[in-house]
Design a protein around this motif. Structure first.
Motif, mmCIF file in Angstrom:
data_model
loop_
_atom_site.group_PDB
_atom_site.id
_atom_site.type_symbol
_atom_site.label_atom_id
_atom_site.label_comp_id
_atom_site.label_asym_id
_atom_site.label_seq_id
_atom_site.Cartn_x
_atom_site.Cartn_y
_atom_site.Cartn_z
ATOM 1 N N THR A 160 66.449 47.297 60.131
ATOM 2 C CA THR A 160 65.159 47.673 60.696
ATOM 3 C C THR A 160 64.205 46.483 60.585
ATOM 4 N N PRO A 161 63.166 46.473 61.409
ATOM 5 C CA PRO A 161 62.160 45.405 61.265
ATOM 6 C C PRO A 161 61.555 45.358 59.866
ATOM 7 N N ASP A 162 61.380 46.509 59.245
ATOM 8 C CA ASP A 162 60.815 46.534 57.889
ATOM 9 C C ASP A 162 61.744 45.855 56.886
ATOM 10 N N LEU A 163 63.058 46.127 57.002
ATOM 11 C CA LEU A 163 64.018 45.489 56.102
ATOM 12 C C LEU A 163 64.011 43.984 56.298
ATOM 13 N N ILE A 164 64.054 43.548 57.544
ATOM 14 C CA ILE A 164 64.109 42.120 57.826
ATOM 15 C C ILE A 164 62.837 41.421 57.365
ATOM 16 N N THR A 165 61.690 42.053 57.600
ATOM 17 C CA THR A 165 60.420 41.464 57.155
ATOM 18 C C THR A 165 60.374 41.351 55.635
ATOM 19 N N ALA A 166 60.895 42.365 54.941
ATOM 20 C CA ALA A 166 60.926 42.321 53.476
ATOM 21 C C ALA A 166 61.814 41.182 52.982
ATOM 22 N N LEU A 167 62.970 40.992 53.612
ATOM 23 C CA LEU A 167 63.857 39.895 53.216
ATOM 24 C C LEU A 167 63.203 38.543 53.473
ATOM 25 N N ILE A 168 62.488 38.424 54.572
ATOM 26 C CA ILE A 168 61.788 37.176 54.872
ATOM 27 C C ILE A 168 60.700 36.904 53.839
ATOM 28 N N ASP A 169 59.899 37.937 53.535
ATOM 29 C CA ASP A 169 58.762 37.759 52.631
ATOM 30 C C ASP A 169 59.179 37.581 51.178
#
Length: 227
Positions: A196-205
């Motif tokens: 999900t976009p939320d998962l990917i954003t969390a991994l990036i951040d």
């Protein structure tokens, strides 16, 4: 996604088909192109999604596309060549995002068309994953034509961020560029999660940016007080 793996990742012991069309026959017959070529490639993707690369045959594609196998072999000399051209329909954008922000570039590249949240290329990957270890011709073409351009686009995002001073000048870009995709695909294929976009954003951040950002040095006086 688990259903994709169960249905498509079994290993077939069948020998790969060989063309039955002679060079003389191929030379005198018209070349497939335009809408008809697109129809055959889409039929290939349909069969690939249903049975996986190992069990896909030229006969099955010809039947789905309502064409003869000889017609397919006039344009594609092997199953690997046909499937590679078909999966290239899911390759996504030809250029990397350039928003001026390392974080935003990573999000757009990963969450847009052809990215890590796009169900079509992920389903395709589930269908061909065993072939990457079993079919040398297919693996070579796939890594060169499908994966290679994606790696190059990702590398460009890191190089731009490095030039802007957003990430460390000594960062090993070749080492870190595949990290985000590796973490996401691990969660999809091994842990059965959804990207999900939320998962990917969390991994990036929480992982990518902290690992890449320029290191700050603690002033000597502050370090002494901490000691």
């Amino acid at each position: 996604m688990q259903l994709w793996l169960k249905r498509n990742c079994s290993v077939s012991t069948e020998h790969q088909e060989t063309p039955r069309v002679t060079p003389q026959e191929a030379a005198v017959r018209p070349r497939i192109e335009g809408e008809r070529e697109q129809e055959i490639l889409l039929a290939t993707l349909d069969v690939l999604a249903e049975v996986g690369y190992d069990r896909l045959t030229m006969d099955a594609v010809a039947s789905r596309a309502k064409a003869s196998k000889a017609t397919l072999y006039r344009r594609w000399h092997s199953k690997a060549e046909l499937v590679i051209e078909a999966v290239m329909l899911h390759k996504g954008p030809a250029t990397s995002p350039d928003t001026g922000s390392f974080r935003q570039d990573l999000i757009e590249m990963s969450c847009g068309a052809g990215g890590l949240t796009d169900a079509k290329p992920l389903g395709m990957l589930a269908s061909i994953i065993t072939a990457l270890n079993l079919d040398d011709e297919f693996a070579e073409r796939f890594r060169r034509d499908f994966i290679g351009p994606k790696v190059a686009m990702g590398r460009l995002v890191y190089e731009r961020a490095q030039a802007r001073g957003e990430i460390r000048a000594d960062l090993d870009i070749d080492l870190v560029t595949p990290a985000l995709a590796g973490m996401v695909l691990h969660r999809i294929f091994l842990m059965g999660e959804h990207a999900t976009p939320d998962l990917i954003t969390a991994l990036i951040d929480q992982i990518i940016i902290p690992a890449c950002r320029p290191q700050t040095h603690t002033p000597a006086k502050t370090r002494n007080r901490l000691d």
